[in-house]
Design an enzyme around this catalytic site. Sequence first.
Site, PDB file in Angstrom:
ATOM      1  N   CYS A   1       0.931  -1.265   0.432  1.00  0.00           N
ATOM      2  CA  CYS A   1       0.033   0.118   0.191  1.00  0.00           C
ATOM      3  C   CYS A   1       0.873   1.013   0.452  1.00  0.00           C
ATOM      4  O   CYS A   1       2.010   0.939   1.150  1.00  0.00           O
ATOM      5  CB  CYS A   1      -0.907   0.180   1.136  1.00  0.00           C
TER       6      CYS A   1
ATOM      7  N   CYS B   1       0.162   5.221   6.937  1.00  0.00           N
ATOM      8  CA  CYS B   1      -0.264   4.714   8.420  1.00  0.00           C
ATOM      9  C   CYS B   1       0.299   3.895   9.358  1.00  0.00           C
ATOM     10  O   CYS B   1       1.024   3.174   8.546  1.00  0.00           O
ATOM     11  CB  CYS B   1      -1.813   4.261   7.827  1.00  0.00           C
TER      12      CYS B   1
ATOM     13  N   CYS C   1       0.283  -0.362  10.424  1.00  0.00           N
ATOM     14  CA  CYS C   1      -0.211  -0.533   9.438  1.00  0.00           C
ATOM     15  C   CYS C   1       1.126  -1.559   8.915  1.00  0.00           C
ATOM     16  O   CYS C   1       1.574  -1.731   8.416  1.00  0.00           O
ATOM     17  CB  CYS C   1      -0.834  -0.594   8.612  1.00  0.00           C
TER      18      CYS C   1
ATOM     19  N   CYS D   1     -16.892  -9.025   4.979  1.00  0.00           N
ATOM     20  CA  CYS D   1     -16.400  -7.477   5.073  1.00  0.00           C
ATOM     21  C   CYS D   1     -14.790  -7.953   4.067  1.00  0.00           C
ATOM     22  O   CYS D   1     -14.836  -9.066   4.703  1.00  0.00           O
ATOM     23  CB  CYS D   1     -16.215  -7.233   6.637  1.00  0.00           C
TER      24      CYS D   1
ATOM     25  N   CYS E   1     -20.268  -5.819   3.469  1.00  0.00           N
ATOM     26  CA  CYS E   1     -19.389  -4.726   4.028  1.00  0.00           C
ATOM     27  C   CYS E   1     -17.336  -4.887   3.245  1.00  0.00           C
ATOM     28  O   CYS E   1     -17.177  -5.658   2.465  1.00  0.00           O
ATOM     29  CB  CYS E   1     -18.813  -4.672   5.193  1.00  0.00           C
TER      30      CYS E   1
ATOM     31  N   CYS F   1     -19.992   2.220   8.499  1.00  0.00           N
ATOM     32  CA  CYS F   1     -19.087   1.378   9.521  1.00  0.00           C
ATOM     33  C   CYS F   1     -17.461   2.364   9.889  1.00  0.00           C
ATOM     34  O   CYS F   1     -17.202   2.396   9.337  1.00  0.00           O
ATOM     35  CB  CYS F   1     -18.610   0.270   9.030  1.00  0.00           C
TER      36      CYS F   1
ATOM     37  N   ARG G   1     -18.293  -2.697  17.666  1.00  0.00           N
ATOM     38  CA  ARG G   1     -17.300  -3.249  17.799  1.00  0.00           C
ATOM     39  C   ARG G   1     -16.120  -3.489  18.602  1.00  0.00           C
ATOM     40  O   ARG G   1     -15.268  -2.294  18.475  1.00  0.00           O
ATOM     41  CB  ARG G   1     -17.447  -3.651  16.345  1.00  0.00           C
TER      42      ARG G   1
END
Length: 331
Positions: free
Chosen positions: A71, A75, A78, A115, A146, A206, A278
């Site tokens: 990616c 972040c 991550c 998801c 999702c 979400c 959650r």
Amino acid sequence: MHTSAILAQPAAPHAQPQLPSAPVWTVEAVLALFELPFADLLFRAQEALRAHFDPNAVQRSTLLSIKTGNCSEDCGYCSQSKRYQTGLETQSLMTTDEVLAAARAARERGAGRFCMGAAWRGPKEKDLPAVMEMVRAVKALGLETCVTLGILRDGQAEQLKAAGLDYYNHNLDTAPEYYGDVVTTHTYQDRLDTLRSVRAAGLKVCSGGIVGMGESRRHRAGLIAKLANLDPPPESVPINNLVPIPGTPLAGSETVDIFEFARTIAAARVTMPGSYVRLSAGREQMSEAEQALCFLAGANSIFYGDHLLTTSNPGTERDNALFGKLGLRGV
Ligand code: SAM
Ligand code: DTB
Ligand code: SF4
């Protein structure tokens, strides 16, 4: 504003009747929740939960990483950023058949929602048809759908909605003023813009965040206030406990104690009483008693299945045993 400036505003030609606006949560008001004696906060959370939900029913979503690693974003938590040496095995976009096999298995184990997550800054136009096909196929199994694909461009949320998507996950992750310490390749405003376009397309939202990235209690309260003040608030609010990934800048962050984590869940429950909250990443590192505390604090949803995206999650057998001990019912 000066009165004459107010008077100078032209009347809107087709003024809509004013709807009563949702209460606004100030950061101070959320901080005051965090500062309550623990039992008082949990009592408030249970009152809120019981006013809106069966308190012993827990929603179960199964996650699948449909495109892993490599990616462009930075972040700091991550495993999937190409900027960090995390030893992750990357994988290009899965086929619909592969996704369907995983979705069928999730349905057999009892998940209600499936998801699909992709390690993208956002989907390219050429990627979207394949994801739409996956959404259609998973939806046809009778599961809620999702996806979490990153930042959306104009029109993409509408395309996903047309394919039958139910939820879009896009986390605010932390307070606005701390976001730049965690991510520099996109902004908090980018996240808010995507949430706005998801909502405008008629999708359910979400959105939640991560605890344990070196943020302060005020930052945690700031995140909860931002989420609660979305109008309407997200239907689903994942609260992740940082899973430290060796090689990422945040791997050495100090662990947040379980009572502070449970307080964050309780603050989400009190401020967003009608939302599913959650208990998300980080359950693998928690004892059964710690997870039970989070359910008492108002969590009523989990990720269900052996894997999150790139890290592990308690297996379904263990979760079923825990639910048995606590008298919880998976839905
Ligand atoms: N690339 C998309 C994006 O960033 O929106 C979707 C996938 S991204 C991995 C989804 C969310 O997973 C992040 O916003 C973050 O809240 C959570 N997450 C990622 N790594 C994590 C970790 N190590 N510990 C806890 N939560 C994590
Ligand atoms: C969310 O809030 N947590 C999930 C999901 N939304 C996409 C992801 C958790 C990832 C945990 C680290 C990993 O497995 O890579
Ligand atoms: Fe990429 Fe999402 Fe990971 Fe950020 S959180 S590096 S955008 S996969």
